[in-house]
Design a protein around this motif. Structure first.
Motif, PDB file in Angstrom:
ATOM      1  N   LYS A 334     -42.405 -56.856  39.950  1.00 16.70           N
ATOM      2  CA  LYS A 334     -43.036 -57.737  38.968  1.00 16.70           C
ATOM      3  C   LYS A 334     -42.891 -59.192  39.389  1.00 16.70           C
ATOM      4  O   LYS A 334     -43.847 -59.983  39.285  1.00 16.70           O
ATOM      5  N   SER A 335     -41.723 -59.564  39.877  1.00 19.85           N
ATOM      6  CA  SER A 335     -41.486 -60.940  40.321  1.00 19.85           C
ATOM      7  C   SER A 335     -42.425 -61.307  41.461  1.00 19.85           C
ATOM      8  O   SER A 335     -42.983 -62.416  41.492  1.00 19.85           O
ATOM      9  N   ILE A 336     -42.628 -60.383  42.399  1.00 17.30           N
ATOM     10  CA  ILE A 336     -43.542 -60.635  43.516  1.00 17.30           C
ATOM     11  C   ILE A 336     -44.962 -60.863  43.002  1.00 17.30           C
ATOM     12  O   ILE A 336     -45.649 -61.797  43.424  1.00 17.30           O
ATOM     13  N   ILE A 337     -45.398 -60.017  42.090  1.00 20.36           N
ATOM     14  CA  ILE A 337     -46.759 -60.121  41.551  1.00 20.36           C
ATOM     15  C   ILE A 337     -46.954 -61.466  40.855  1.00 20.36           C
ATOM     16  O   ILE A 337     -47.923 -62.187  41.123  1.00 20.36           O
ATOM     17  N   VAL A 338     -46.028 -61.800  39.964  1.00 24.37           N
ATOM     18  CA  VAL A 338     -46.170 -63.024  39.156  1.00 24.37           C
ATOM     19  C   VAL A 338     -46.139 -64.272  40.029  1.00 24.37           C
ATOM     20  O   VAL A 338     -46.920 -65.213  39.830  1.00 24.37           O
ATOM     21  N   LYS A 339     -45.238 -64.311  41.009  1.00 24.66           N
ATOM     22  CA  LYS A 339     -45.170 -65.481  41.891  1.00 24.66           C
ATOM     23  C   LYS A 339     -46.403 -65.583  42.787  1.00 24.66           C
ATOM     24  O   LYS A 339     -46.862 -66.689  43.096  1.00 24.66           O
ATOM     25  N   SER A 340     -46.929 -64.441  43.183  1.00 25.44           N
ATOM     26  CA  SER A 340     -48.052 -64.434  44.125  1.00 25.44           C
ATOM     27  C   SER A 340     -49.378 -64.799  43.476  1.00 25.44           C
ATOM     28  O   SER A 340     -50.314 -65.201  44.171  1.00 25.44           O
ATOM     29  N   TRP A 341     -49.488 -64.664  42.151  1.00 23.79           N
ATOM     30  CA  TRP A 341     -50.739 -65.065  41.503  1.00 23.79           C
ATOM     31  C   TRP A 341     -50.607 -66.405  40.757  1.00 23.79           C
ATOM     32  O   TRP A 341     -51.401 -66.734  39.881  1.00 23.79           O
ATOM     33  N   ASN A 342     -49.618 -67.184  41.157  1.00 26.50           N
ATOM     34  CA  ASN A 342     -49.460 -68.532  40.598  1.00 26.50           C
ATOM     35  C   ASN A 342     -50.759 -69.311  40.770  1.00 26.50           C
ATOM     36  O   ASN A 342     -51.431 -69.214  41.800  1.00 26.50           O
ATOM     37  N   ASN A 343     -51.123 -70.074  39.762  1.00 24.97           N
ATOM     38  CA  ASN A 343     -52.375 -70.834  39.836  1.00 24.97           C
ATOM     39  C   ASN A 343     -52.339 -71.893  40.928  1.00 24.97           C
ATOM     40  O   ASN A 343     -53.373 -72.250  41.498  1.00 24.97           O
ATOM     41  N   ASP A 344     -51.155 -72.400  41.238  1.00 26.49           N
ATOM     42  CA  ASP A 344     -50.981 -73.403  42.286  1.00 26.49           C
ATOM     43  C   ASP A 344     -50.740 -72.691  43.620  1.00 26.49           C
ATOM     44  O   ASP A 344     -49.715 -72.033  43.804  1.00 26.49           O
ATOM     45  N   ALA A 345     -51.681 -72.839  44.527  1.00 28.85           N
ATOM     46  CA  ALA A 345     -51.589 -72.132  45.814  1.00 28.85           C
ATOM     47  C   ALA A 345     -50.309 -72.468  46.570  1.00 28.85           C
ATOM     48  O   ALA A 345     -49.744 -71.613  47.264  1.00 28.85           O
ATOM     49  N   LYS A 346     -49.827 -73.706  46.431  1.00 26.11           N
ATOM     50  CA  LYS A 346     -48.626 -74.130  47.167  1.00 26.11           C
ATOM     51  C   LYS A 346     -47.376 -73.420  46.664  1.00 26.11           C
ATOM     52  O   LYS A 346     -46.367 -73.361  47.370  1.00 26.11           O
ATOM     53  N   CYS A 347     -47.423 -72.898  45.439  1.00 22.82           N
ATOM     54  CA  CYS A 347     -46.253 -72.236  44.856  1.00 22.82           C
ATOM     55  C   CYS A 347     -46.202 -70.734  45.149  1.00 22.82           C
ATOM     56  O   CYS A 347     -45.211 -70.077  44.799  1.00 22.82           O
ATOM     57  N   ARG A 348     -47.238 -70.201  45.740  1.00 28.68           N
ATOM     58  CA  ARG A 348     -47.226 -68.776  46.079  1.00 28.68           C
ATOM     59  C   ARG A 348     -46.373 -68.545  47.331  1.00 28.68           C
ATOM     60  O   ARG A 348     -46.363 -69.376  48.228  1.00 28.68           O
ATOM     61  N   PRO A 349     -45.676 -67.413  47.392  1.00 28.74           N
ATOM     62  CA  PRO A 349     -44.870 -67.126  48.594  1.00 28.74           C
ATOM     63  C   PRO A 349     -45.777 -66.823  49.791  1.00 28.74           C
ATOM     64  O   PRO A 349     -46.920 -66.403  49.624  1.00 28.74           O
ATOM     65  N   ARG A 350     -45.264 -67.013  50.983  1.00 19.66           N
ATOM     66  CA  ARG A 350     -45.989 -66.609  52.185  1.00 19.66           C
ATOM     67  C   ARG A 350     -46.000 -65.080  52.260  1.00 19.66           C
ATOM     68  O   ARG A 350     -45.106 -64.418  51.722  1.00 19.66           O
ATOM     69  N   MET A 351     -46.988 -64.542  52.952  1.00 18.41           N
ATOM     70  CA  MET A 351     -47.096 -63.088  53.016  1.00 18.41           C
ATOM     71  C   MET A 351     -45.887 -62.452  53.685  1.00 18.41           C
ATOM     72  O   MET A 351     -45.458 -61.356  53.311  1.00 18.41           O
ATOM     73  N   GLU A 352     -45.287 -63.124  54.649  1.00 15.11           N
ATOM     74  CA  GLU A 352     -44.095 -62.571  55.295  1.00 15.11           C
ATOM     75  C   GLU A 352     -42.944 -62.449  54.293  1.00 15.11           C
ATOM     76  O   GLU A 352     -42.122 -61.529  54.386  1.00 15.11           O
ATOM     77  N   ARG A 353     -42.885 -63.373  53.334  1.00 17.00           N
ATOM     78  CA  ARG A 353     -41.859 -63.315  52.298  1.00 17.00           C
ATOM     79  C   ARG A 353     -42.146 -62.164  51.326  1.00 17.00           C
ATOM     80  O   ARG A 353     -41.221 -61.472  50.873  1.00 17.00           O
ATOM     81  N   VAL A 354     -43.408 -61.944  51.010  1.00 15.57           N
ATOM     82  CA  VAL A 354     -43.803 -60.812  50.165  1.00 15.57           C
ATOM     83  C   VAL A 354     -43.393 -59.508  50.833  1.00 15.57           C
ATOM     84  O   VAL A 354     -42.816 -58.619  50.189  1.00 15.57           O
ATOM     85  N   LEU A 355     -43.686 -59.387  52.118  1.00 17.58           N
ATOM     86  CA  LEU A 355     -43.298 -58.203  52.878  1.00 17.58           C
ATOM     87  C   LEU A 355     -41.788 -57.989  52.827  1.00 17.58           C
ATOM     88  O   LEU A 355     -41.309 -56.877  52.588  1.00 17.58           O
ATOM     89  N   GLU A 356     -41.048 -59.059  53.045  1.00 22.32           N
ATOM     90  CA  GLU A 356     -39.585 -58.979  53.029  1.00 22.32           C
ATOM     91  C   GLU A 356     -39.067 -58.506  51.678  1.00 22.32           C
ATOM     92  O   GLU A 356     -38.183 -57.651  51.604  1.00 22.32           O
ATOM     93  N   LYS A 357     -39.613 -59.049  50.591  1.00 21.10           N
ATOM     94  CA  LYS A 357     -39.167 -58.685  49.243  1.00 21.10           C
ATOM     95  C   LYS A 357     -39.487 -57.224  48.917  1.00 21.10           C
ATOM     96  O   LYS A 357     -38.676 -56.515  48.297  1.00 21.10           O
ATOM     97  N   LEU A 358     -40.673 -56.770  49.321  1.00 20.27           N
ATOM     98  CA  LEU A 358     -41.038 -55.371  49.073  1.00 20.27           C
ATOM     99  C   LEU A 358     -40.133 -54.441  49.873  1.00 20.27           C
ATOM    100  O   LEU A 358     -39.702 -53.395  49.376  1.00 20.27           O
ATOM    101  N   GLN A 359     -39.827 -54.827  51.100  1.00 21.42           N
ATOM    102  CA  GLN A 359     -38.946 -54.028  51.937  1.00 21.42           C
ATOM    103  C   GLN A 359     -37.542 -53.941  51.326  1.00 21.42           C
ATOM    104  O   GLN A 359     -36.942 -52.861  51.268  1.00 21.42           O
ATOM    105  N   LEU A 360     -37.033 -55.069  50.862  1.00 23.39           N
ATOM    106  CA  LEU A 360     -35.697 -55.084  50.246  1.00 23.39           C
ATOM    107  C   LEU A 360     -35.664 -54.216  48.991  1.00 23.39           C
ATOM    108  O   LEU A 360     -34.678 -53.510  48.736  1.00 23.39           O
TER     109      LEU A 360
END
Length: 366
Positions: A334-360
């Motif tokens: 849920k945290s990944i989803i909410v951070k990744s659809w932030n209205n401010d593009a600069k506040c979204r995580p990089r895709m490598e960080r998304v991958l890392e979080k899903l892996q963890l």
């Protein structure tokens, strides 16, 4: 006939110009070599039944083909492809090669009923897709085996790794399986079974994020992430495909930390707000699209499914509305989803960080 030939010549020239622009100063296209310089030319092909039809192209089964030269790329269908790379002349024929299967490859062509600008854009998109697939190699990106005829010509086609079904179709299979579990399984086992199914879907999303992270490392933006552009092989490997709208981000088009001057592209339901507004955008737009795709995979529902185009635009851009995340979705996801659809593009995580979080998250599951 003469007019038809002139139009075909125009399409081939437009494709040449597009590929030339892609290759100039490219860090993705190795040494600037394009499909015009080095390609696996298919000399003969026998097609099977139609597998799918899109807005611009048709995909059919490949029963047999003969290619003259091999691309220096890796394929997931190693039993066929490694053998192909050893020879300057390759024949794929499941009738004579017991290790081969017709489900390995498919042929993709521009739809013959298209005319005018639609035909031109379709021809360019297919040429661009061929170029990028020739230049990329990743376990979760569909591989290319060869091309036929001149890009832009009426008979141009590409031979790609065959996919068994799209993510849209797979989600329907998951829905049926979920209903079966809740209807027939003992109540004491339902919760743990549903949790296991959830983890499986998140694992597929992780694999998809790995492919996108690979593209982003190369400063490539996919631009049309949606279930119809994600598929599964007969071995249940998830693959990203349809690279017609993908682009390499160039410094000369950069207008901000994460923004580039790019044309409006993509599918409305999965568009980032900045794309929908026609503003400059960059890799975070893919991250936004992935957040909606991840939401769809864990919920097995379409985001914004009850909204028409105008309602969706108002909800997304003006009201900054997002789909509700179920309490059954793991907190980390849920945290990944909410951070990744932030209205401010600069506040979204990089895709490598998304991958890392899903892996963890997946590694933390007992």
């Amino acid at each position: 006939m003469e007019q038809s030939n002139r139009i075909s010549d125009d399409y081939t020239e437009q494709c040449r110009k597009s590929i030339r622009r892609l290759s100039m100063g490219s860090s993705v296209i190795s040494e600037g070599r394009t499909i015009y310089d080095e390609r696996n030319q298919v000399l003969d092909i026998e097609e099977g039944p139609e597998l799918g039809k899109g807005s611009y192209s048709n995909v059919r089964e490949v029963r047999r083909f003969h290619s003259q030269r091999s691309l220096s790329i890796s394929h997931s269908t190693a039993s066929v492809s490694e053998r192909s790379l050893q020879s300057a002349s390759t024949v794929f024929d499941p009738n004579t090669d017991p290790e081969s299967r017709s489900y390995y490859y498919a042929v993709k062509k521009v739809r013959q009923d298209l005319t005018g600008s639609g035909r031109k854009h379709a021809a360019i998109d297919l040429a661009v897709e061929a170029q990028f697939l020739t230049s990329l190699s990743h376990q979760h990106i569909v591989s290319i085996e060869g091309v036929g005829d001149e890009p832009g010509s009426k008979n141009f086609f590409i031979i790609i790794e065959r996919l068994d079904r799209t993510l849209s179709e797979q989600i329907r299979i998951w829905q049926i399986d979920t209903r079966r579990i809740t209807r027939t399984m003992d109540r004491s086992k339902v919760k743990s079974t549903m949790a296991s199914r959830m983890s499986s879907r998140i694992s597929y999303a992780k694999d998809l994020s790995c492919a996108l992270s690979y593209l982003h490392e190369k400063k490539m933006i996919f631009r049309d992430l949606k279930p119809e552009n994600v598929g599964f092989t007969h071995e249940n490997e998830i693959k990203l495909f349809d690279f017609g709208l993908a682009r390499e981000l160039r410094e000369e088009r950069k207008v901000g930390r994460v923004k580039f001057l790019l044309s409006l592209a993509g599918t409305r339901r999965y568009m980032a707000p900045e794309v929908m507004k026609g503003s400059p955008y960059g890799l975070p737009a893919d991250v936004f699209s992935f957040s909606l795709l991840l939401w769809e995979m864990v919920h097995m529902e379409k985001p914004f499914r009850n909204l028409d185009a105008k309602q969706h635009e108002r909800a997304l851009v003006l009201w900054r509305s997002r789909p509700k995340v179920s309490s059954e979705v793991p907190r980390a996801v849920k945290s990944i989803i909410v951070k990744s659809w932030n209205n401010d593009a600069k506040c979204r995580p990089r895709m490598e960080r998304v991958l890392e979080k899903l892996q963890l998250h997946l590694e933390s599951i007992p």
